[in-house]
Design an enzyme around this catalytic site. Structure first.
Site, mmCIF file in Angstrom:
data_model
loop_
_atom_site.group_PDB
_atom_site.id
_atom_site.type_symbol
_atom_site.label_atom_id
_atom_site.label_comp_id
_atom_site.label_asym_id
_atom_site.label_seq_id
_atom_site.Cartn_x
_atom_site.Cartn_y
_atom_site.Cartn_z
ATOM 1 N N SER A 103 0.187 -1.523 0.026
ATOM 2 C CA SER A 103 -0.068 0.210 -0.389
ATOM 3 C C SER A 103 0.851 1.110 -0.201
ATOM 4 C CB SER A 103 -0.771 -0.184 1.764
ATOM 5 O OG SER A 103 -1.901 1.026 0.910
ATOM 6 N N GLU A 211 -2.085 -2.410 -7.886
ATOM 7 C CA GLU A 211 -3.187 -3.026 -6.779
ATOM 8 C C GLU A 211 -3.847 -2.111 -6.357
ATOM 9 O OE1 GLU A 211 -3.740 -3.085 -3.471
ATOM 10 O OE2 GLU A 211 -1.690 -1.821 -3.276
ATOM 11 N N HIS A 281 -5.263 -5.364 -1.081
ATOM 12 C CA HIS A 281 -5.628 -5.861 -0.009
ATOM 13 C C HIS A 281 -6.739 -6.697 0.273
ATOM 14 C CE1 HIS A 281 -3.726 -1.632 -0.041
ATOM 15 N NE2 HIS A 281 -4.320 -1.071 1.038
#
Length: 308
Positions: A103, A211, A281
């Protein structure tokens, strides 16, 4: 098994229970866990002010740990990219410390790769993965242990049938093989925020994996369009998409969905785009060596990435 140093370079740890569960789980798995002195610090939404988080990254680099693992993502690293100790981090990696996270951690990974060429790992975070309620995903834990012990050599997954048809239309065999390509990428939103800055790696002929979370497909398309217009997608040998989840469809979409985005991107670049990578995630999360040379093979519906 391994000495793991946990630090917080991004958002503040609000869920202390999940943090404690994550630490306990790592200890149960046999790891020796060391907590940074400011792992639970807080300043507004951040895990301490900028100076505090820069110091935390510096201590992680000096820890001598086998793995430097982030407590969580969120937001905060792009604020401090200009002041991070890149040479110290690179030297710690040379000495054997593996930096891992996901992230917001994408910002540090890309900046470090751009500045020093040092490789890091895209993988789990303490709270989201090891600190989840219930039993953490066994594939995620196995991949993490392999990385921590220096045993990981690759990862594989099954691509959707739509990918198999897409690859069949591209070639007679329907196979895809990419050799000697730098694997890089991470969170799409964070990566796009680095375009046009010194922290964006200039990778040509690489394999870019992406992502994101909580982003509607039209926002994903908009950001992918940014990478297309910047020439970044077109310079890669392959683009691999992981999980894009936790968004809500809208009545305004009228059939527009994530697959619509994928199909459209495939018409905009000659670079092959495949999906289904178990990363993002999501509970089932593999480890990916950011900045290392890898080989990608897709045959029938089986995809493999090798770096051993």
């Amino acid at each position: 098994m391994s000495h793991i140093y946990i630090y917080s370079p991004s958002s503040a740890v609000r869920d202390k229970a999940a943090f404690k569960r994550g630490v306990k789980r790592l200890q149960t798995l046999g790891h020796a866990v060391e907590l940074d002195t400011d792992a639970l610090s807080s300043a507004m939404r951040f895990a301490g002010d900028d100076a505090t988080r820069i110091a935390a990254v510096t201590r992680a680099a000096a820890s001598g740990a086998d793995v430097a693992l982030t407590s969580r993502g969120g937001y905060g690293l792009t604020r401090i990219l200009k002041d991070l100790p890149y040479k110290a981090i690179a030297k710690s990696i040379e000495r054997g410390t593996q930096f891992a996270g996901l992230s917001d951690f994408t910002a540090l990974q890309c900046a470090l790769l751009a500045k020093t060429g040092a490789a890091t790992w895209a993988g789990p975070a303490v709270i989201e993965d090891f600190g989840c309620e219930g039993i953490p995903d066994d594939i995620m834990e196995a991949c993490f242990d392999d990385m921590a012990c220096g045993q990981g050599e690759g990862t594989g997954w099954t691509v959707p049938i739509t990918d198999a048809r897409y690859l069949q239309a591209r070639s007679k065999t329907g196979d895809l093989r990419v050799r000697d390509a730098t694997l890089w990428g991470g969170n799409l939103t964070v990566l796009c925020s680095l375009v046009g800055t010194p922290w964006m790696p200039e990778i040509k002929g690489g394999i870019l994996f992406l992502e994101d979370v909580n982003e509607h497909p039209y926002r994903i398309e908009r950001q992918l369009t940014q990478l297309i217009n910047a020439g970044i997608l077109g310079r890669q040998k392959a683009v691999v998409l992981g999980a894009f989840n936790r968004y809500k469809a809208s009545p305004h979409d009228k059939g527009y969905k994530l697959q619509t985005v994928v199909d459209w991107v495939r018409t905009q670049v000659k670079t092959p785009v495949i999906t289904g990578l178990p990363f993002g995630h999501v509970p089932t999360k593999v480890m990916l060596p950011v900045g290392q040379k890898v080989e990608l093979l897709v045959q029938d519906r089986q995809a493999l990435v090798f770096w051993g």
